[in-house]
Design an enzyme around this catalytic site. Structure first.
Site, short mmCIF file in Angstrom:
data_model
loop_
_atom_site.label_atom_id
_atom_site.label_comp_id
_atom_site.label_asym_id
_atom_site.label_seq_id
_atom_site.Cartn_x
_atom_site.Cartn_y
_atom_site.Cartn_z
CG MET A 32 -18.17 -0.35 -5.72
SD MET A 32 -17.49 -1.59 -6.80
CE MET A 32 -16.63 -2.63 -5.66
N GLY A 33 -21.42 0.24 -2.10
CA GLY A 33 -22.45 -0.24 -1.18
C GLY A 33 -21.96 -1.34 -0.26
N GLY A 38 -15.80 1.48 7.63
CA GLY A 38 -14.81 2.15 6.77
C GLY A 38 -15.50 3.21 5.91
CG HIS A 39 -18.19 1.97 2.84
ND1 HIS A 39 -18.43 0.66 3.12
CD2 HIS A 39 -17.58 1.99 1.63
CE1 HIS A 39 -18.02 -0.10 2.11
NE2 HIS A 39 -17.49 0.68 1.19
CB SER A 187 -12.95 -5.58 2.88
OG SER A 187 -13.36 -5.99 1.60
NE ARG A 189 -14.27 -8.11 -3.91
CZ ARG A 189 -13.99 -6.99 -4.58
NH1 ARG A 189 -13.26 -6.05 -4.04
NH2 ARG A 189 -14.45 -6.82 -5.81
P1 AMP Z 1 -15.86 0.25 -2.03
O1 AMP Z 1 -17.31 0.28 -1.68
O2 AMP Z 1 -15.16 -0.98 -1.58
O3 AMP Z 1 -15.60 0.61 -3.47
O4 AMP Z 1 -15.18 1.42 -1.20
C1 AMP Z 1 -15.65 2.74 -1.28
C2 AMP Z 1 -14.69 3.63 -0.55
O5 AMP Z 1 -14.58 3.22 0.81
C3 AMP Z 1 -13.27 3.58 -1.13
O6 AMP Z 1 -12.72 4.88 -1.13
C4 AMP Z 1 -12.56 2.67 -0.16
O7 AMP Z 1 -11.17 2.89 -0.10
C5 AMP Z 1 -13.23 3.06 1.13
N1 AMP Z 1 -13.04 1.99 2.13
C6 AMP Z 1 -13.35 0.69 1.99
N2 AMP Z 1 -12.96 -0.01 3.08
C7 AMP Z 1 -12.38 0.88 3.91
C8 AMP Z 1 -11.75 0.80 5.20
N3 AMP Z 1 -11.64 -0.36 5.84
N4 AMP Z 1 -11.27 1.92 5.75
C9 AMP Z 1 -11.36 3.11 5.10
N5 AMP Z 1 -11.93 3.26 3.89
C10 AMP Z 1 -12.43 2.16 3.31
#
Ligand code: AMP
Length: 295
Positions: A32-33, A38-39, A187, A189
């Site tokens: 979701m950008g 992590g991403h 995160s 957030r």
């Molecule tokens: P999101 O943008 O929050 O929807 O996350 C996109 C992808 O990145 C999802 O597969 C999440 O699980 C992964 N993701 C987000 N935060 C982390 C993190 N701290 N470590 C590993 N993967 C992450």
């Protein structure tokens, strides 16, 4: 790096890649950008294993509840593109809502069982939105491998179940949680947190780490419920922490664990509000082999 906004342009690019090399391995990272390390770790894993890496950035309205943070979800296109470039991403798919949902969708993908607890219970409809958009994205991209973070461990369980049940021809690759140096799970957030909330949010990773040590040290005597209670108490020691859930379940089926089975993976998953910000974290552990009855 190519940036595309239209489904049709993306399909053409992918078609050209497959025509040029029928054995091409396509790796896909849906997000979701507001990208962070992590991403980036998912993109790096895809870069290592695949020939073409595709990132999608789409804040999917279907997976947000009416009182959630859809409107204020953080965005930073420039930084996202910089991270995408740094990690060697080949194609960024960046559609508008009107491209993904030109008309209200009449088809939803709904996974039962693994969605009953945790965020499935706290955020009604959330995983229907996730499963639906991930199905659409997998149909659009048709990757060989798709990378997901264990930060959202229930999401991984839901998507693996869906891919299995619907025979979607993709390999799901779960990737480890990336944390800040002090332990906070990364995160998008986290930017919502005030300085004090950010400080107190460390209680989540600390409580999960304590649970892991405790299980190791006292596996003969501690029951699943006692272990869960220690996590609850640890989190409650932070005055700003407002617990949504603390659960100990089997993984990936996400069923209650009343006593330790043999060689089972368990998850301790937490969702906690700090002010208006809801954070999640988890740890996957191996249940002790010794069997304990209820307590
Ligand atoms: P999101 O943008 O929050 O929807 O996350 C996109 C992808 O990145 C999802 O597969 C999440 O699980 C992964 N993701 C987000 N935060 C982390 C993190 N701290 N470590 C590993 N993967 C992450």
């Amino acid at each position: 790096m190519q940036i595309v906004h239209q489904i049709e342009s993306l399909r053409q690019l992918i078609k050209a890649n497959r025509a040029a090399n029928p054995a091409v391995r396509i790796g896909f990272v849906p997000t979701m950008g507001f990208l962070h390390r992590g991403h980036a770790s998912l993109l790096e894993a895809a870069r290592k294993e695949c020939d073409v890496v595709i990132l999608s950035i789409f804040v999917n309205p279907l997976q947000f509840g009416p009182n959630e943070d859809l409107e204020r979800y953080p965005r930073d296109e420039e930084r996202d593109m910089a991270i995408a470039r740094e990690t060697g991403t080949d194609i960024v798919f960046f559609p508008q809502v009107s491209e993904m949902y030109p008309k209200p969708t009449r088809t939803m993908v709904s996974v039962s069982g693994v969605t009953e607890r945790l965020c499935g219970a706290s955020r009604p409809g959330h995983f229907d939105g996730v499963a639906t958009v991930v199905t659409k994205l997998l149909n659009i991209v048709q990757p060989d491998k798709a990378y997901f973070g264990m930060k959202d461990a229930q999401q991984v369980a839901v998507i693996e179940q869906m891919v299995y049940d619907l025979n979607i021809p993709v390999t799901i690759v779960p990737c480890p949680i990336v944390r800040e140096e002090d332990g906070l799970a990364m995160s998008s957030r986290n930017v919502y947190l005030s300085e004090e909330e950010r400080r107190q949010a460390l209680v989540l990773s600390a409580a999960l780490e304590e649970a892991e040590s405790l299980l190791e040290a006292r596996k003969e005597t501690i029951s699943p419920e006692q272990l869960r209670q220690t996590v609850v108490r640890h989190i409650q020691s932070a005055p700003l922490a407002d617990i949504d859930y603390v659960e100990l379940l089997s993984y990936p089926d996400l069923a209650p664990v009343d006593f330790w089975g043999s060689d089972e993976r368990i998850i301790i998953a937490v969702a906690v509000r700090f002010g208006a910000t809801r954070l999640i974290d988890n740890r996957i552990l191996h249940a002790p082999v010794a069997s304990l009855s209820h307590s």
